[in-house]
Design an enzyme around this catalytic site. Structure first.
Site, PDB file in Angstrom:
ATOM      1  CG  ASP A   1      -5.994  -2.903   3.492  1.00 19.87           C
ATOM      2  OD1 ASP A   1      -4.891  -2.636   3.994  1.00 19.87           O
ATOM      3  OD2 ASP A   1      -6.662  -2.099   2.814  1.00 19.87           O
TER       4      ASP A   1
ATOM      5  CG  MET B   1      -8.369   6.977   3.031  1.00 18.50           C
ATOM      6  SD  MET B   1      -7.358   7.072   4.516  1.00 18.50           S
ATOM      7  CE  MET B   1      -6.558   5.470   4.467  1.00 18.50           C
TER       8      MET B   1
ATOM      9  CG  HIS C   1      -3.860  -1.679  -1.404  1.00 17.51           C
ATOM     10  ND1 HIS C   1      -4.935  -2.494  -1.673  1.00 17.51           N
ATOM     11  CD2 HIS C   1      -4.246  -0.895  -0.368  1.00 17.51           C
ATOM     12  CE1 HIS C   1      -5.926  -2.209  -0.838  1.00 17.51           C
ATOM     13  NE2 HIS C   1      -5.533  -1.231  -0.034  1.00 17.51           N
TER      14      HIS C   1
ATOM     15  CG  HIS D   1      -9.259  -0.020  -0.036  1.00 22.87           C
ATOM     16  ND1 HIS D   1      -8.603  -0.216   1.164  1.00 22.87           N
ATOM     17  CD2 HIS D   1     -10.592  -0.083   0.253  1.00 22.87           C
ATOM     18  CE1 HIS D   1      -9.495  -0.375   2.129  1.00 22.87           C
ATOM     19  NE2 HIS D   1     -10.705  -0.290   1.608  1.00 22.87           N
TER      20      HIS D   1
ATOM     21  CG  ASP E   1      -5.111   2.233   1.199  1.00 20.34           C
ATOM     22  OD1 ASP E   1      -6.066   1.448   1.079  1.00 20.34           O
ATOM     23  OD2 ASP E   1      -3.985   1.893   1.617  1.00 20.34           O
TER      24      ASP E   1
ATOM     25  CG  MET F   1     -11.326  -2.730   5.847  1.00 18.53           C
ATOM     26  SD  MET F   1      -9.853  -2.308   4.914  1.00 18.53           S
ATOM     27  CE  MET F   1      -8.777  -1.643   6.184  1.00 18.53           C
TER      28      MET F   1
ATOM     29  CB  SER G   1      -0.903   0.025   1.228  1.00 15.43           C
ATOM     30  OG  SER G   1      -1.439   1.333   1.367  1.00 15.43           O
TER      31      SER G   1
ATOM     32  CG  MET H   1     -11.239   3.012   2.615  1.00 11.50           C
ATOM     33  SD  MET H   1      -9.678   3.041   3.508  1.00 11.50           S
ATOM     34  CE  MET H   1      -8.559   3.134   2.121  1.00 11.50           C
TER      35      MET H   1
HETATM   36  C1  DX5 Z   1      -6.180   1.492   5.922  1.00 15.69           C
HETATM   37  C2  DX5 Z   1      -5.742   1.160   4.518  1.00 15.69           C
HETATM   38  C3  DX5 Z   1      -4.627   0.194   4.446  1.00 15.69           C
HETATM   39  C4  DX5 Z   1      -3.362   0.674   5.075  1.00 15.69           C
HETATM   40  C5  DX5 Z   1      -2.628  -0.518   5.581  1.00 15.69           C
HETATM   41  O1  DX5 Z   1      -7.337   2.234   5.892  1.00 15.69           O
HETATM   42  O2  DX5 Z   1      -6.815   0.612   3.784  1.00 15.69           O
HETATM   43  O3  DX5 Z   1      -4.391  -0.237   3.106  1.00 15.69           O
HETATM   44  O4  DX5 Z   1      -2.543   1.383   4.184  1.00 15.69           O
HETATM   45  O5  DX5 Z   1      -1.528  -0.079   6.275  1.00 15.69           O
HETATM   46  P1  DX5 Z   1      -0.709  -0.988   7.284  1.00 15.69           P
HETATM   47  O6  DX5 Z   1      -0.195  -2.164   6.474  1.00 15.69           O
HETATM   48  O7  DX5 Z   1       0.366  -0.076   7.734  1.00 15.69           O
HETATM   49  O8  DX5 Z   1      -1.651  -1.418   8.365  1.00 15.69           O
HETATM   50 ZN    ZN Z   2      -6.406  -0.425   1.727  1.00 16.28          ZN
END
Ligand code: DX5
Ligand code: ZN
Length: 215
Positions: free
Chosen positions: A174, A36, A32, A65, A34, A136, A7, A67
């Site tokens: 994840d 948000m 990956h 991903h 993320d 998650m 990620s 969110m």
């Molecule tokens: C959290 C993200 C993850 C995050 C994981 O909301 O969806 O993808 O980057 O990070 P680590 O591996 O550091 O927990």
């Molecule tokens: Zn993620």
């Protein structure tokens, strides 16, 4: 085959291009990404222009991903930006079946993510439409959190649901992944591990990715 999706949330954004080039040289299977929105999760990360920029450099497929609330509105933009897999949250979709069809109509992989509190049984009537399910193992919003142990039993239950229906749906997990957690997850039936801080904070991210694939 054991797959790893680092990620880039945990990458150094001052030199994101170099980080993506490092992933190109590594055994990573996906990048990956993320996304948000500060509404669905209590944090804001990055969006379409960054994904587009990463896609210009990456030789690995982008695992996006989302969110975000109302993902339907942006699916075609994320597709155009280069997503190969789009994951939407079960908790963010009122018409999940429609959203999944929208993703699949673009010819890319469709995936649904469950928050830690959402039981896998919620997917019983949509699982046959899904290329992947993302579980998650932390509350979404931040990297570097502690893995929630209850995830293992969710993986086992989800795997059972998939095998019972003779499906090829992949399982991705994840949050909070390290060697110890990763090994147990693969043993429980996970296909793809997401790892953010564990990869990017390592002395050698390339060796860490290779080791995660060999667990
Ligand atoms: C959290 C993200 C993850 C995050 C994981 O909301 O969806 O993808 O980057 O990070 P680590 O591996 O550091 O927990
Ligand atoms: Zn993620």
């Amino acid at each position: 085959m054991k797959l790893v999706a680092p990620s880039i949330l945990a990458a150094n954004f001052n030199r994101l291009g170099e980080e993506v080039e490092m992933l190109n040289r590594s055994e990573a299977d996906f990048v990956h990404c993320d996304v948000m929105d500060g509404v669905f999760v209590p944090n804001i990360s990055f969006g379409i222009p960054i994904i587009q920029a990463v896609n210009q450099i990456s030789i690995k497929p982008l695992d996006v991903h989302l969110m975000i609330v109302n993902p339907d509105k942006y699916i075609s933009d994320f597709f155009k930006a280069g997503a190969s897999i789009i994951t939407v949250h079960y908790e963010a979709c009122t018409h999940l079946h429609r959203t999944i069809q929208q993703i699949k109509s673009l010819g890319i992989k469709a995936s649904v993510c469950l928050n830690p509190h959402s039981p896998v049984a919620l997917l019983e009537d949509i699982i046959s439409e899904l290329d992947m399910v993302l579980l998650m193992s932390v509350n979404p919003g931040f990297g570097g959190q502690l893995f929630i142990e209850n995830t293992y039993q969710k993986v086992v239950a989800l795997k059972e649901m998939i095998l019972k229906r003779n499906l090829k749906t992949q399982i991705e997990v994840d949050g909070g992944v390290n060697f110890e957690v990763g090994k147990k997850l693969y043993e429980s039936g996970v296909d793809i591990l997401v790892a953010g801080s564990f990869v990017f904070n390592a002395n050698s991210p390339i060796e860490t990715i290779a080791a995660l694939k060999k667990l």
